[in-house]
Scaffold this motif. Structure first.
Motif, PDB file in Angstrom:
ATOM      1  N   ASN A 126      -1.704   2.784  -8.489  1.00 49.47           N
ATOM      2  CA  ASN A 126      -1.920   3.144  -9.890  1.00 49.47           C
ATOM      3  C   ASN A 126      -1.046   4.316 -10.301  1.00 49.47           C
ATOM      4  N   ALA A 127      -0.874   5.286  -9.404  1.00 44.68           N
ATOM      5  CA  ALA A 127      -0.012   6.423  -9.714  1.00 44.68           C
ATOM      6  C   ALA A 127       1.433   5.970  -9.915  1.00 44.68           C
ATOM      7  N   LEU A 128       1.910   5.058  -9.063  1.00 43.02           N
ATOM      8  CA  LEU A 128       3.282   4.568  -9.196  1.00 43.02           C
ATOM      9  C   LEU A 128       3.435   3.746 -10.477  1.00 43.02           C
ATOM     10  N   HIS A 129       2.463   2.906 -10.785  1.00 44.70           N
ATOM     11  CA  HIS A 129       2.521   2.144 -12.028  1.00 44.70           C
ATOM     12  C   HIS A 129       2.526   3.080 -13.236  1.00 44.70           C
ATOM     13  N   ASN A 130       1.760   4.148 -13.157  1.00 42.54           N
ATOM     14  CA  ASN A 130       1.705   5.113 -14.256  1.00 42.54           C
ATOM     15  C   ASN A 130       3.079   5.757 -14.465  1.00 42.54           C
ATOM     16  N   ASN A 181     -15.367   3.440   5.458  1.00 45.61           N
ATOM     17  CA  ASN A 181     -14.902   4.636   6.139  1.00 45.61           C
ATOM     18  C   ASN A 181     -14.274   4.241   7.468  1.00 45.61           C
ATOM     19  N   GLU A 182     -12.963   4.419   7.512  1.00 43.01           N
ATOM     20  CA  GLU A 182     -12.227   4.195   8.744  1.00 43.01           C
ATOM     21  C   GLU A 182     -10.994   5.095   8.726  1.00 43.01           C
ATOM     22  N   PRO A 183     -10.446   5.402   9.884  1.00 40.90           N
ATOM     23  CA  PRO A 183      -9.282   6.302   9.918  1.00 40.90           C
ATOM     24  C   PRO A 183      -8.103   5.720   9.144  1.00 40.90           C
ATOM     25  N   VAL A 184      -7.539   6.538   8.255  1.00 40.98           N
ATOM     26  CA  VAL A 184      -6.401   6.118   7.436  1.00 40.98           C
ATOM     27  C   VAL A 184      -5.348   7.225   7.478  1.00 40.98           C
ATOM     28  N   ASP A 185      -4.133   6.871   7.876  1.00 42.60           N
ATOM     29  CA  ASP A 185      -3.017   7.819   7.852  1.00 42.60           C
ATOM     30  C   ASP A 185      -2.388   7.745   6.460  1.00 42.60           C
ATOM     31  N   LEU A 186      -2.552   8.790   5.682  1.00 40.89           N
ATOM     32  CA  LEU A 186      -2.096   8.767   4.300  1.00 40.89           C
ATOM     33  C   LEU A 186      -0.579   8.705   4.192  1.00 40.89           C
ATOM     34  N   VAL A 187       0.143   9.307   5.127  1.00 38.68           N
ATOM     35  CA  VAL A 187       1.606   9.245   5.082  1.00 38.68           C
ATOM     36  C   VAL A 187       2.069   7.805   5.274  1.00 38.68           C
ATOM     37  N   GLU A 188       1.501   7.133   6.264  1.00 37.56           N
ATOM     38  CA  GLU A 188       1.886   5.745   6.522  1.00 37.56           C
ATOM     39  C   GLU A 188       1.470   4.852   5.356  1.00 37.56           C
ATOM     40  N   LEU A 189       0.259   5.089   4.806  1.00 46.63           N
ATOM     41  CA  LEU A 189      -0.210   4.271   3.692  1.00 46.63           C
ATOM     42  C   LEU A 189       0.684   4.458   2.472  1.00 46.63           C
ATOM     43  N   ALA A 190       1.062   5.705   2.166  1.00 44.82           N
ATOM     44  CA  ALA A 190       1.912   5.969   1.005  1.00 44.82           C
ATOM     45  C   ALA A 190       3.296   5.358   1.201  1.00 44.82           C
ATOM     46  N   ALA A 191       3.836   5.441   2.421  1.00 45.52           N
ATOM     47  CA  ALA A 191       5.156   4.879   2.686  1.00 45.52           C
ATOM     48  C   ALA A 191       5.139   3.358   2.529  1.00 45.52           C
ATOM     49  N   THR A 192       4.074   2.733   3.008  1.00 46.48           N
ATOM     50  CA  THR A 192       3.964   1.273   2.883  1.00 46.48           C
ATOM     51  C   THR A 192       3.920   0.850   1.423  1.00 46.48           C
ATOM     52  N   GLU A 193       3.108   1.538   0.619  1.00 46.31           N
ATOM     53  CA  GLU A 193       3.029   1.209  -0.798  1.00 46.31           C
ATOM     54  C   GLU A 193       4.341   1.480  -1.521  1.00 46.31           C
ATOM     55  N   ALA A 194       5.046   2.540  -1.113  1.00 42.10           N
ATOM     56  CA  ALA A 194       6.336   2.850  -1.740  1.00 42.10           C
ATOM     57  C   ALA A 194       7.339   1.725  -1.479  1.00 42.10           C
ATOM     58  N   ARG A 195       7.365   1.234  -0.241  1.00 41.36           N
ATOM     59  CA  ARG A 195       8.297   0.145   0.092  1.00 41.36           C
ATOM     60  C   ARG A 195       7.904  -1.141  -0.629  1.00 41.36           C
ATOM     61  N   ARG A 196       6.596  -1.378  -0.812  1.00 39.37           N
ATOM     62  CA  ARG A 196       6.140  -2.620  -1.420  1.00 39.37           C
ATOM     63  C   ARG A 196       6.335  -2.632  -2.925  1.00 39.37           C
ATOM     64  N   LEU A 197       6.064  -1.478  -3.587  1.00 42.59           N
ATOM     65  CA  LEU A 197       6.063  -1.451  -5.036  1.00 42.59           C
ATOM     66  C   LEU A 197       7.329  -0.862  -5.648  1.00 42.59           C
TER      67      LEU A 197
END
Length: 441
Positions: free
Chosen positions: A337-341, A291-307
């Motif tokens: 997993n959602a992007l792979h799906n 449990n730590e602070p996570v910005d979901l917008v930033e996390l989703a953007a990072t994964e989008a650029r990576r994958l």
């Protein structure tokens, strides 16, 4: 239960018998006392009128002077006194008492009930009646109650045993039928108990439990079968590539190609093993998330650029910053997993929208692919469920991606659902996670 029922009934019956005996005894005594008062009233009125001889004609009565001398009395009493001299002197008000005259008294007068009443300032009248009839009535009543009591207790015990047997007979049937079911593979059901009492509800509950256990067993068997199948394919490929590499040792290029293919299959086996381990921990309740602070917008953007480029997907991320308490590595796995799906389903464009609403953060992942087949939409999050007819040939995965998504979201105390439709017309995955800061506000 019958013994307890009988003991309880016996206690109630004993109390009832005691109350009946006391009530009837009091009523009989009250009748006797009322007769004495009526006789005494008549005699007192006659004596005050000057008719003393009426005392002598009474069955059991005596008239005393103030000093205790006997002035007149019933012939049957003779010289026997109902009241001693000292008792006569103490009579100031009408007094009722039971006195034992002893064996020297007249027949039937060994014990008498006496009512002593002042006639005037100088005389006292005592009227008596034999207490023997009352005692005999009390003895007969007690005998009847003691004889009837055991019979009633026996009848109550018999009725109680029959009632308990009738009530528990369905339990015996359920027990024998349950013992006869040797395997959950048998399509047998427990006997239905009519009605809506506790036993009937227990029967339906146990039968529903057996059905759920059969379903769970079938799912576990299916899981083992699917896992075995998924593991068998890469292992077979891995063995073939290694055998090919051994047979082509004199051809470095062919050997390298086979070893690289074997490495790819090894990585696939590793991912499958990790996925199965994650699901096993989730089912055992031991899936640990940080449990730590996570910005979901930033996390989703990072994964989008990576994958995105590797999966040949055009991924757009929109929404305002939304911070949740969670495990960033696990939440990245949800997006991945959602992007792979979507990629395996043949989508070209994916849209990820993050929003906040009433203490929750929603992450909506939509693609322009063919969507979930109607046949699997309700079971999209089950393990090894795949809509192969909706996916690009040769790109089908193991069917664990969405199961892992649900496991991770559940570990974060969130919820996930799947549907088809807007905004891009394909599959839509909606993840909801709690937003503690909004919730506190």
């Amino acid at each position: 239960m019958t013994a307890l029922f009988t003991l309880g009934s016996m206690a109630v019956l004993c109390v009832g018998i005691a109350l009946i005996y006391a009530t009837l005894d009091r009523q009989l005594a009250a009748v006797m006392d009322a007769d004495l008062r009526a006789r005494a009233a008549d005699l007192v009125a006659a004596v005050r009128a000057g008719d003393v001889e009426v005392v002598e004609s009474d069955p059991t009565a005596q008239l005393y002077a103030a000093d205790g001398r006997l002035l007149a009395g019933s012939d049957v009493l003779g010289d026997l006194r109902l009241l001693p001299v000292e008792e006569v002197r103490r009579v100031a008000d009408p007094t009722l008492e039971t006195v034992a005259l002893g064996p020297d008294g007249p027949a039937g007068l060994s014990t008498v009930r006496i009512l002593s009443t002042p006639v005037d300032a100088t005389r006292t009248l005592s009227v008596a009646v034999s207490a023997r009839p009352l005692q005999e009535a009390q003895d007969r009543l007690l005998l009847v109650l003691l004889l009837v009591g055991p019979v009633l207790v026996g009848m109550v015990a018999l009725i109680g045993w029959w009632a308990v047997w009738a009530a528990l007979r369905p339990v015996d049937l359920l027990t024998r039928e349950a013992a006869a079911i040797s395997s959950l593979h048998e399509p047998r059901h427990l006997p239905a108990v009519p009605g809506n009492d506790e036993i009937a509800r227990l029967s339906r509950t146990l039968d529903d439990m057996l059905t759920r256990l059969r379903v769970s067993l079938e799912r576990e068997r299916g899981f083992v079968d699917d896992a075995s199948h998924e593991l068998r394919s890469p292992i077979a490929v891995l063995r073939g590539e290694l055998e090919l590499a051994l047979s082509a040792l004199d051809d470095p290029a062919e050997t390298e190609r086979s070893l690289r293919a074997a490495l790819t299959e090894t990585e696939r086996l590793t991912r499958l093993a990790e996925d199965l381990l994650l699901l096993a921990r989730e089912r055992a309740g031991s899936l640990v998330v940080r449990n730590e602070p996570v910005d979901l917008v930033e996390l989703a953007a990072t994964e989008a650029r990576r994958l995105g480029p590797g999966l040949r997907l055009s991924v757009a991320v929109t929404g305002e910053p939304a911070v949740v308490e969670g495990d960033p590595d696990r939440l990245r796995q949800v997006i991945a997993n959602a992007l792979h799906n979507s990629s395996q389903a043949g989508a070209d464009t994916v849209q990820i929208e993050v929003s906040r609403d009433h203490g929750w953060v929603s992450v909506v992942i939509a693609d322009d692919g063919p969507g979930f087949p109607a046949s699997i939409l309700s079971a999209a999050f089950e393990r090894f469920v795949r809509g192969d007819q909706a996916r690009t040939p040769g790109r089908s995965g193991a069917g664990l991606g969405l199961s892992i998504v649900r496991a991770i979201v559940s570990a974060h105390e969130g919820a996930v659902e799947a549907r088809n439709g807007p905004p891009l017309g394909g599959a839509v995955l909606t993840v909801r996670l709690p937003h503690p800061r909004l919730g506190e506000a």
